[in-house]
Write a protein that holds these residues in place. Structure first.
Motif, mmCIF file in Angstrom:
data_model
loop_
_atom_site.group_PDB
_atom_site.id
_atom_site.type_symbol
_atom_site.label_atom_id
_atom_site.label_comp_id
_atom_site.label_asym_id
_atom_site.label_seq_id
_atom_site.Cartn_x
_atom_site.Cartn_y
_atom_site.Cartn_z
ATOM 1 N N ILE A 48 31.527 17.032 60.715
ATOM 2 C CA ILE A 48 32.172 17.366 59.453
ATOM 3 C C ILE A 48 32.373 16.076 58.671
ATOM 4 C CG2 ILE A 48 34.273 18.216 58.336
ATOM 5 C CD1 ILE A 48 34.714 20.004 60.765
ATOM 6 N N GLY A 49 31.920 16.062 57.440
ATOM 7 C CA GLY A 49 32.181 14.958 56.517
ATOM 8 C C GLY A 49 33.002 15.507 55.366
ATOM 9 N N ILE A 50 34.016 14.780 54.942
ATOM 10 C CA ILE A 50 34.882 15.244 53.864
ATOM 11 C C ILE A 50 34.935 14.178 52.778
ATOM 12 C CG2 ILE A 50 37.243 15.898 53.212
ATOM 13 C CD1 ILE A 50 37.649 16.887 56.063
ATOM 14 N N ASP A 51 34.627 14.572 51.528
ATOM 15 C CA ASP A 51 34.855 13.683 50.393
ATOM 16 C C ASP A 51 36.300 13.866 49.958
ATOM 17 O OD1 ASP A 51 32.338 12.591 50.287
ATOM 18 O OD2 ASP A 51 31.607 13.943 48.725
ATOM 19 N N LEU A 52 37.050 12.786 49.984
ATOM 20 C CA LEU A 52 38.454 12.828 49.587
ATOM 21 C C LEU A 52 38.574 12.892 48.073
ATOM 22 C CD1 LEU A 52 39.731 10.057 52.032
ATOM 23 C CD2 LEU A 52 39.710 12.536 52.378
ATOM 24 N N PRO A 53 39.715 13.356 47.546
ATOM 25 C CA PRO A 53 39.896 13.445 46.094
ATOM 26 C C PRO A 53 39.643 12.091 45.416
ATOM 27 C CG PRO A 53 41.686 14.568 47.209
ATOM 28 C CD PRO A 53 40.890 13.850 48.274
ATOM 29 N N GLY A 54 38.793 12.122 44.380
ATOM 30 C CA GLY A 54 38.476 10.915 43.628
ATOM 31 C C GLY A 54 37.272 10.156 44.162
ATOM 32 N N PHE A 55 36.649 10.666 45.213
ATOM 33 C CA PHE A 55 35.496 10.003 45.815
ATOM 34 C C PHE A 55 34.347 10.991 45.950
ATOM 35 C CE2 PHE A 55 39.308 7.942 47.430
ATOM 36 C CZ PHE A 55 39.051 6.606 47.123
ATOM 37 N N GLY A 56 33.111 10.471 45.910
ATOM 38 C CA GLY A 56 31.942 11.324 46.130
ATOM 39 C C GLY A 56 31.778 12.417 45.095
ATOM 40 N N GLY A 57 32.233 12.192 43.886
ATOM 41 C CA GLY A 57 32.079 13.183 42.831
ATOM 42 C C GLY A 57 33.199 14.200 42.733
ATOM 43 N N THR A 58 34.213 14.100 43.581
ATOM 44 C CA THR A 58 35.353 15.013 43.480
ATOM 45 C C THR A 58 36.279 14.541 42.365
ATOM 46 O OG1 THR A 58 36.647 13.796 45.119
ATOM 47 C CG2 THR A 58 35.295 15.626 45.937
ATOM 48 N N ARG A 59 37.066 15.466 41.846
ATOM 49 C CA ARG A 59 38.036 15.119 40.795
ATOM 50 C C ARG A 59 39.130 14.226 41.366
ATOM 51 N NH1 ARG A 59 37.663 20.793 39.852
ATOM 52 N NH2 ARG A 59 39.463 20.958 41.182
ATOM 53 N N ARG A 60 39.592 13.312 40.552
ATOM 54 C CA ARG A 60 40.729 12.478 40.946
ATOM 55 C C ARG A 60 41.984 13.337 40.983
ATOM 56 N NH1 ARG A 60 40.726 7.199 37.317
ATOM 57 N NH2 ARG A 60 41.811 6.276 39.098
ATOM 58 N N ALA A 61 42.862 12.996 41.889
ATOM 59 C CA ALA A 61 44.148 13.696 41.958
ATOM 60 C C ALA A 61 44.964 13.366 40.725
ATOM 61 C CB ALA A 61 44.896 13.276 43.221
ATOM 62 N N LYS A 62 45.808 14.302 40.313
ATOM 63 C CA LYS A 62 46.637 14.088 39.129
ATOM 64 C C LYS A 62 47.555 12.874 39.323
ATOM 65 C CE LYS A 62 49.642 16.512 35.946
ATOM 66 N NZ LYS A 62 50.235 17.780 35.573
ATOM 67 N N ASN A 63 48.086 12.733 40.525
ATOM 68 C CA ASN A 63 48.941 11.593 40.860
ATOM 69 C C ASN A 63 48.278 10.780 41.964
ATOM 70 O OD1 ASN A 63 51.172 12.428 39.155
ATOM 71 N ND2 ASN A 63 51.470 14.083 40.622
ATOM 72 N N LEU A 64 48.640 9.512 42.037
ATOM 73 C CA LEU A 64 48.123 8.635 43.083
ATOM 74 C C LEU A 64 48.532 9.191 44.446
ATOM 75 C CD1 LEU A 64 46.652 5.977 43.658
ATOM 76 C CD2 LEU A 64 48.866 4.836 43.570
ATOM 77 N N LEU A 65 47.572 9.302 45.363
ATOM 78 C CA LEU A 65 47.855 9.853 46.686
ATOM 79 C C LEU A 65 48.067 8.730 47.697
ATOM 80 C CD1 LEU A 65 45.198 12.705 46.897
ATOM 81 C CD2 LEU A 65 47.614 12.901 46.337
ATOM 82 N N SER A 66 49.019 8.936 48.578
ATOM 83 C CA SER A 66 49.246 8.001 49.673
ATOM 84 C C SER A 66 48.291 8.348 50.814
ATOM 85 C CB SER A 66 50.690 8.107 50.165
ATOM 86 O OG SER A 66 50.912 9.385 50.737
ATOM 87 N N VAL A 67 48.180 7.463 51.776
ATOM 88 C CA VAL A 67 47.369 7.732 52.958
ATOM 89 C C VAL A 67 47.903 8.976 53.665
ATOM 90 C CG1 VAL A 67 46.733 6.859 55.240
ATOM 91 C CG2 VAL A 67 46.614 5.361 53.259
ATOM 92 N N GLU A 68 49.222 9.115 53.724
ATOM 93 C CA GLU A 68 49.831 10.291 54.356
ATOM 94 C C GLU A 68 49.453 11.577 53.620
ATOM 95 O OE1 GLU A 68 52.077 6.666 55.366
ATOM 96 O OE2 GLU A 68 51.545 7.535 53.441
ATOM 97 N N ALA A 69 49.380 11.516 52.294
ATOM 98 C CA ALA A 69 49.005 12.699 51.511
ATOM 99 C C ALA A 69 47.536 13.060 51.743
ATOM 100 C CB ALA A 69 49.268 12.465 50.029
ATOM 101 N N TYR A 70 46.670 12.044 51.801
ATOM 102 C CA TYR A 70 45.269 12.318 52.136
ATOM 103 C C TYR A 70 45.184 12.980 53.506
ATOM 104 C CZ TYR A 70 43.086 9.554 48.358
ATOM 105 O OH TYR A 70 42.652 9.086 47.155
#
Length: 102
Positions: A48-70
């Protein structure tokens, strides 16, 4: 609006019963960065590969995400996929997220 996590799977070969391996990319990368390793590993199990929000063409999160939120988002994705058991391998920031997974 919920954060966007894009999932890519490399199915294992039939008849193989091993844990799923999740590959997490680092900053400024995508699921494609560990693809070669994933292809090699797919011979032995599901990947399983996952593109996190804001990477790999995904939309950026509305607010800055912490490592814990990811990590919480990744855990939610794995729950929805019913992927169990999972071995998580991360590169750079992906390793930080892996450490924070429940």
């Amino acid at each position: 609006m919920a954060e966007e996590y894009r999932v890519f799977r490399m199915p294992k070969q039939p008849g193989i019963h091993r844990p799923t391996v999740q590959l997490l990319h680092g900053i400024a990368l995508s699921h494609r960065s560990p693809t070669r390793a994933g292809r090699l590993r797919a011979r032995r199990g599901d990947i399983i590969g996952i593109d996190l929000p804001g990477f790999g063409g995904t939309r950026r999160a509305k607010n800055l995400l912490s490592v814990e939120a990811y990590a919480a988002g990744i855990a939610g994705v794995l729950d929805r996929l019913e992927a169990d058991p999972v071995i998580t391998v991360g590169h750079s920031m992906g390793a930080q997220c892996a450490v924070e997974l429940p």
